[in-house]
Design a protein around this motif. Structure first.
Motif, PDB file in Angstrom:
ATOM      1  N   ASN A   1      -1.497  12.059  -2.994  1.00  0.00           N
ATOM      2  CA  ASN A   1      -2.068  11.439  -1.797  1.00  0.00           C
ATOM      3  C   ASN A   1      -3.030  10.636  -1.922  1.00  0.00           C
ATOM      4  OD1 ASN A   1      -1.362  11.270   0.894  1.00  0.00           O
ATOM      5  ND2 ASN A   1      -3.318  12.534   1.399  1.00  0.00           N
ATOM      6  N   ASN A   2      -3.349   9.876  -3.345  1.00  0.00           N
ATOM      7  CA  ASN A   2      -4.340   8.809  -3.509  1.00  0.00           C
ATOM      8  C   ASN A   2      -3.940   7.699  -2.842  1.00  0.00           C
ATOM      9  OD1 ASN A   2      -6.262  10.734  -4.863  1.00  0.00           O
ATOM     10  ND2 ASN A   2      -4.611  10.660  -6.602  1.00  0.00           N
ATOM     11  N   PRO A   3      -4.521   6.710  -2.330  1.00  0.00           N
ATOM     12  CA  PRO A   3      -4.315   5.417  -1.874  1.00  0.00           C
ATOM     13  C   PRO A   3      -4.118   4.361  -2.885  1.00  0.00           C
ATOM     14  CG  PRO A   3      -6.554   5.726  -1.132  1.00  0.00           C
ATOM     15  CD  PRO A   3      -6.057   7.170  -1.719  1.00  0.00           C
TER      16      PRO A   3
ATOM     17  N   SER B   1       0.888  -1.154   0.083  1.00  0.00           N
ATOM     18  CA  SER B   1       0.030  -0.068   0.034  1.00  0.00           C
ATOM     19  C   SER B   1       0.802   1.417   0.031  1.00  0.00           C
ATOM     20  CB  SER B   1      -1.011   0.016   1.279  1.00  0.00           C
ATOM     21  OG  SER B   1      -1.782  -1.032   1.169  1.00  0.00           O
ATOM     22  N   TYR B   2       0.366   2.338  -0.752  1.00  0.00           N
ATOM     23  CA  TYR B   2       1.240   3.482  -0.769  1.00  0.00           C
ATOM     24  C   TYR B   2       0.421   4.493  -1.167  1.00  0.00           C
ATOM     25  CZ  TYR B   2       1.490   3.408  -6.022  1.00  0.00           C
ATOM     26  OH  TYR B   2       1.350   3.451  -7.352  1.00  0.00           O
ATOM     27  N   ARG B   3       0.803   5.954  -1.396  1.00  0.00           N
ATOM     28  CA  ARG B   3       0.178   7.005  -1.650  1.00  0.00           C
ATOM     29  C   ARG B   3       0.878   7.702  -2.756  1.00  0.00           C
ATOM     30  NH1 ARG B   3      -4.348   8.631   0.984  1.00  0.00           N
ATOM     31  NH2 ARG B   3      -4.958   7.345   2.880  1.00  0.00           N
TER      32      ARG B   3
END
Length: 318
Positions: A94-96, A88-90
């Motif tokens: 800043n969208n997941p 998981s990252y952004r």
């Protein structure tokens, strides 16, 4: 009258897959044995950790795996095991997002055959550690900011907390999946969703996460439990037990498809844990637990694991 799924599996040789249709009257017959085919069932061994622990890179998870010949006509001669690693990252906005480093299939890990392959419905044990997964995925690159330049997964600015001591961090999750080969040349590499989630004694993967232990540093706060039921008639006896200093209180969804419960844990609490209690139709049940800080520390379902709920506390305990 409530309906649930009874499975009919037909084997399509050209696609080497299993498909199913579903229809069940639970009062007449809650389960009908599928038509010929093979599948498998994996679960953590009783004495095994069920997640990777941060910085404990050499500790093994032990997974018991058995193959099942539904009518005992087909016999498995080899099992290939693959490991999946998702991050998981952004992104820069800043969208997941989730980076599926092994794609849908994962990276080949091991083969079980010959004297290591047990008989029908008997367990063999697969051991895997963070070091093993790192060896598989070391050197993997990914284009996190979608600018056409891929960066090293284990050395990039998106996840500066990765290190030699902690190559895996909060937000990483893992799975093993398997491919079954029978003595008459058939290959079973995928199954219907009903086999994966509803058929007793069958699944299609074993999943786990990277956790930071199970002790909540600040247990005294509000916890929002969200209950979901895919059929829409409540949890049918299932519940989540919240244990505060040894005192257990059960919370459930009495009716409907969704609901929430805010549980206030009082000041002075020294221990807090959660357990899932099984009901009549766990395949319809899912849940999440979110802390007062807004961190999702647990989610499960459909068919959540019964017993102690493993908490994801890496962000919560920062």
């Amino acid at each position: 009258m409530k309906k649930n799924s009874i499975l009919y599996i037909s084997m399509v040789l050209t696609g080497l897959m299993l498909f199913s249709t579903a229809c069940e009257d639970e009062e007449l017959n809650p389960y009908v044995e599928p038509l010929p085919g093979v599948h498998a069932f994996g679960q953590f061994a009783a004495d095994s950790p069920t997640n990777f622990i941060i910085e404990q890179t050499g500790e093994d998870l032990n997974i018991n795996l058995q193959w099942i010949s539904v009518d005992r006509e087909l016999e498995v001669e080899k099992i290939d095991v693959f490991v999946l690693f998702n991050e998981s990252y952004r992104d820069v906005d800043n969208n997941p997002l989730v980076a599926e480093h092994g794609g849908d299939e994962g990276i080949f890990y091991t083969t079980i055959e010959g004297g290591e392959l047990p008989a029908n419905r008997e367990n063999t044990t697969i051991s895997i550690s963070q070091e093993d997964v790192l060896n598989l995925y070391n050197g993997t690159t990914y284009d996190y900011d979608e600018d056409g330049t891929a960066e090293d997964v284990f050395d990039n600015d998106f996840k500066p907390s990765r290190s030699n001591d902690a190559p895996f961090i909060s937000g990483d999750n893992f799975s093993i999946r398997w491919v079954l080969y029978t003595t008459d040349g058939l290959v079973f590499d995928s199954w219907s969703p009903s086999v994966c989630t509803e058929l007793p004694g069958a699944n299609c993967s074993v999943d786990w996460i990277l956790e930071c232990g199970q002790v909540i540093k600040e247990p005294a706060q509000d916890y929002t439990i969200t209950f979901n039921d895919s059929y829409g008639d409540g949890w049918n006896g299932a519940a989540i037990s919240v244990i505060v200093d040894g005192e257990a209180t059960e919370y459930t969804l009495a009716d409907g498809s969704t609901g929430t419960e805010v549980v206030t844990v009082p000041e002075g609490t020294t221990s807090l844990s959660f357990e899932f209690i099984s009901g009549d139709y766990d395949s319809e049940v899912s849940y999440s637990i979110v802390t007062e800080k807004g961190n999702s520390i647990a989610a499960g379902g459909p068919s959540p694991s019964v017993g102690a709920i493993t908490l994801d506390l890496c962000v919560e305990n920062e």
